[in-house]
Write an enzyme that holds these catalytic residues in place. Sequence first.
Site, mmCIF file in Angstrom:
data_model
loop_
_atom_site.group_PDB
_atom_site.id
_atom_site.type_symbol
_atom_site.label_atom_id
_atom_site.label_comp_id
_atom_site.label_asym_id
_atom_site.label_seq_id
_atom_site.Cartn_x
_atom_site.Cartn_y
_atom_site.Cartn_z
ATOM 1 N N LYS A 178 -12.583 -4.272 8.400
ATOM 2 C CA LYS A 178 -12.446 -5.093 7.200
ATOM 3 C C LYS A 178 -13.568 -6.116 7.074
ATOM 4 O O LYS A 178 -14.293 -6.392 8.028
ATOM 5 C CB LYS A 178 -11.087 -5.784 7.182
ATOM 6 C CG LYS A 178 -10.785 -6.564 8.436
ATOM 7 C CD LYS A 178 -9.383 -7.166 8.367
ATOM 8 C CE LYS A 178 -9.150 -8.064 9.562
ATOM 9 N NZ LYS A 178 -7.928 -8.840 9.498
ATOM 10 N N GLN A 182 0.824 -11.246 -2.674
ATOM 11 C CA GLN A 182 -0.572 -10.842 -2.502
ATOM 12 C C GLN A 182 -1.156 -10.496 -3.854
ATOM 13 O O GLN A 182 -0.484 -9.899 -4.688
ATOM 14 C CB GLN A 182 -0.653 -9.592 -1.623
ATOM 15 C CG GLN A 182 -0.232 -9.811 -0.192
ATOM 16 C CD GLN A 182 -0.314 -8.521 0.586
ATOM 17 O OE1 GLN A 182 0.176 -7.488 0.152
ATOM 18 N NE2 GLN A 182 -0.939 -8.579 1.747
ATOM 19 N N HIS A 186 -8.297 -1.425 0.507
ATOM 20 C CA HIS A 186 -7.334 -2.512 0.229
ATOM 21 C C HIS A 186 -8.174 -3.744 -0.035
ATOM 22 O O HIS A 186 -9.143 -3.971 0.663
ATOM 23 C CB HIS A 186 -6.469 -2.850 1.438
ATOM 24 C CG HIS A 186 -5.808 -1.705 2.110
ATOM 25 N ND1 HIS A 186 -4.444 -1.598 2.187
ATOM 26 C CD2 HIS A 186 -6.301 -0.632 2.767
ATOM 27 C CE1 HIS A 186 -4.132 -0.512 2.871
ATOM 28 N NE2 HIS A 186 -5.237 0.095 3.241
ATOM 29 N N HIS A 245 -5.314 -1.477 -4.601
ATOM 30 C CA HIS A 245 -5.757 -0.358 -3.774
ATOM 31 C C HIS A 245 -6.639 0.545 -4.608
ATOM 32 O O HIS A 245 -6.259 0.943 -5.701
ATOM 33 C CB HIS A 245 -4.548 0.372 -3.196
ATOM 34 C CG HIS A 245 -3.775 -0.504 -2.279
ATOM 35 N ND1 HIS A 245 -2.662 -1.195 -2.678
ATOM 36 C CD2 HIS A 245 -4.017 -0.873 -0.992
ATOM 37 C CE1 HIS A 245 -2.231 -1.936 -1.673
ATOM 38 N NE2 HIS A 245 -3.039 -1.762 -0.639
ATOM 39 N N CYS A 268 0.785 -1.241 0.000
ATOM 40 C CA CYS A 268 0.000 0.000 0.000
ATOM 41 C C CYS A 268 0.815 1.289 0.000
ATOM 42 O O CYS A 268 0.469 2.213 -0.742
ATOM 43 C CB CYS A 268 -1.048 -0.002 1.105
ATOM 44 S SG CYS A 268 -0.762 -1.130 2.458
ATOM 45 N N ASP A 308 -2.872 -8.085 -4.624
ATOM 46 C CA ASP A 308 -3.228 -6.843 -3.955
ATOM 47 C C ASP A 308 -3.790 -5.804 -4.923
ATOM 48 O O ASP A 308 -3.442 -5.792 -6.104
ATOM 49 C CB ASP A 308 -1.948 -6.270 -3.343
ATOM 50 C CG ASP A 308 -2.218 -5.503 -2.069
ATOM 51 O OD1 ASP A 308 -3.383 -5.399 -1.683
ATOM 52 O OD2 ASP A 308 -1.244 -5.024 -1.477
ATOM 53 N N ARG A 337 7.414 -10.842 5.454
ATOM 54 C CA ARG A 337 7.093 -10.513 6.831
ATOM 55 C C ARG A 337 7.796 -11.499 7.738
ATOM 56 O O ARG A 337 7.838 -12.690 7.447
ATOM 57 C CB ARG A 337 5.584 -10.590 7.066
ATOM 58 C CG ARG A 337 4.850 -9.574 6.236
ATOM 59 C CD ARG A 337 3.361 -9.679 6.414
ATOM 60 N NE ARG A 337 2.706 -8.715 5.535
ATOM 61 C CZ ARG A 337 1.395 -8.596 5.393
ATOM 62 N NH1 ARG A 337 0.605 -9.391 6.099
ATOM 63 N NH2 ARG A 337 0.880 -7.709 4.588
#
Length: 641
Positions: A472, A384, A518, A388, A337, A386, A366
């Site tokens: 979320k 991910q 997200h 945004h 992000c 991912d 991570r």
Amino acid sequence: MINITLPDGSVRQYESGTTSMQIALSISEGLARNVLAAEVNGEVWDADRAIDTDATVSLLTWNDTKGKATFWHSSAHLMAEALEALYPGTKFGIGPAIETGFYYDVDFGDRDFSSDDFKQIETKMLELAKTKSRYERIPVSKAEAETYFTEKDDEYKLDLIKDLEDGYITFYKQGNFTDLCRGPHIPNTGFIKAVKLTNVAGAYWRGDESRKQLTRIYGVTFPKQSELSEYVKMIEEAKKRDHRKLGKELELFTFSEKVGMGLPMWLPKGAALREKLSNFLQRAQLKAGYEQVITPHIGHKNLYVTSGHYEKYGADSFQPIKTPQEGEEFLLKPMNCPHHCELYKFKPRSYKDLPVRFAEFGTVYRYEQSGELHGLTRVRGFTQDDAHLFCRPDQVKDEFKKVIDLVLYVFTALGFDDYTAQVSLRDPENKTKYIGSDHNWQLAEAAIIEAAEEKGLKTVVELGEAAFYGPKLDFMVKDALGRKWQLGTIQVDYNLPERFELEYTGSDNAKHRPVMIHRAPFGSLERFIAVLIEHCAGNFPLWLTPEQFIILPISEKYEEYAKKVLESLNNSDIRGLIDLRDEKIGRKIRDAEMKKVPYMLIIGEKEVADGVVSIRKHGAGDLGSMGVEEFRDKLITEITV
RNA sequence: GCCGAUGUAGCUCAGCGGUAGAGCACUUCCUUGGUAAGGAAGAGGUCAUGGGUUCAAGUCCCAUCAUUGGCUCCA
């Protein structure tokens, strides 16, 4: 007389002091034999507890989740009784029912304990079950409770009693075992007909690392022996489907000590599968107005100071890497992000441009605690799916609904048709855990709840499960074995736009702050593929299978024809191989079946003569022969559903 | 990170004080075989790593690393 309302809405009259068991008996004897407990005005009660006011009563049996929970909790007491009988002096912590079965945290003192002791305990439990001892509810005063456990020298129970209010404390006693317990329980131990202890593990008293570690014994029980057998079969099936095992057997991915723990590596077949999966999502996203972006694997420390992640996770992350000359610090990116925020800032944005939707298959790293790593579902490096979405406040709900559509489209395409959505909100008791203004949180939470409602999702609300920057919506799917997995996630974020000072120019020619969403339908490709493997037991949908067919020539005489067939079949959408080994056809078929290749094309004298191929389908057997063109069309139709 | 278990050939595992075993996979040869394992021979291991006990250690003890079942954590 009191009025009892039953689940079907009917109202019956009973004498005050009637028990649920008596109500059951008045309906049918068969029902009475199966009653484990009853829900009285929304609270689960013992079946033999007297009801003395008007009430709504629903009788609970093994078929009710709450009935099962009562059954298992009572089983925990039975196990405790067995443990006390076998190992006098054992101290007891807590013994709740869990989703499947129960556990009891116990302190054996200096005694060694291992799963070798299970057999003995199981036998003792069954022996005690046969006595059909009643679970007797005994209200006690706080002082009485303390005296009892002081005499028993059980500091754990005393610790629990400390937090209880006098006048609301009950003991339950069955056979020779008395336990501090709120209840409720099943009528007697005789209902428990089958017992299996499943595993042992250490668990801290009250989940606190600084306190003593107790032995947690897990078990599961059933009212019928046959249900235990079914359960055991299910466990075996789950073992067969374990993605770590299938990942190795099907040559999808591997780990290497030298590369590092928790860092999966994709073998050619796994990479092919993963590639197809991301292409699939990418196509759907392009259609939905997303734009693909690419950002680097590391980011300057300041990026994360700005985003707030450094403050929150800096100490628990992989430590920064430094440039040799200037000593500048960079972090392996733990999420995409912040990078995407900077992409948004590339140029001034107008309200007409929104929403802006940046998508990236971003690999992030991570630091996960070593004990936490597990196959592909919990790793240190993962990708991910991912994206945004930067939108105007008035677009949030609509965008959110579009994302829900996308997530459901993905789930349906991959055969996950049983899912629920979890709305994760702030813990209202502990607001300091989160960043961002109260006002923004309220807006975000309302947007999620409304979007989910308008989409008609089956939702559960969880307080305290929100991310630190926003609420979320998580999607939990049930796989073919009924196990629950958390996959996709959608999160509203009012915080990052603030921190990165993102803006757009409104129709009023003033600067406004966009809202960020997200979202990741798969969550991570690694985790998703792990779940997919277990869901379909390695038999992927045809379009995802790395190797869709294999050509099996009966002998080397037909090699040339086989190669010609392969050439006319292989293209960008269908892939296959030829098995040219010097083996008999039975052997080649067996190996292809084991590798779960969907189609086997058998080629021998007949096929060459007729210019056809003989088709065998995985798990189904011989389908007869057809022309090569015909087979290709069949494959293409099948993969484009 | 914490507690427990495990670590022997590419894979699945046996051996548990006296100089390393099986099946499958692999290599070579024979076999050219019609819908779930054709036959023979061969090659392959400092028994996770490092210490210790012992005349002698995959085998017993300790540490480390990794895997694993839980606990705690999870942007």
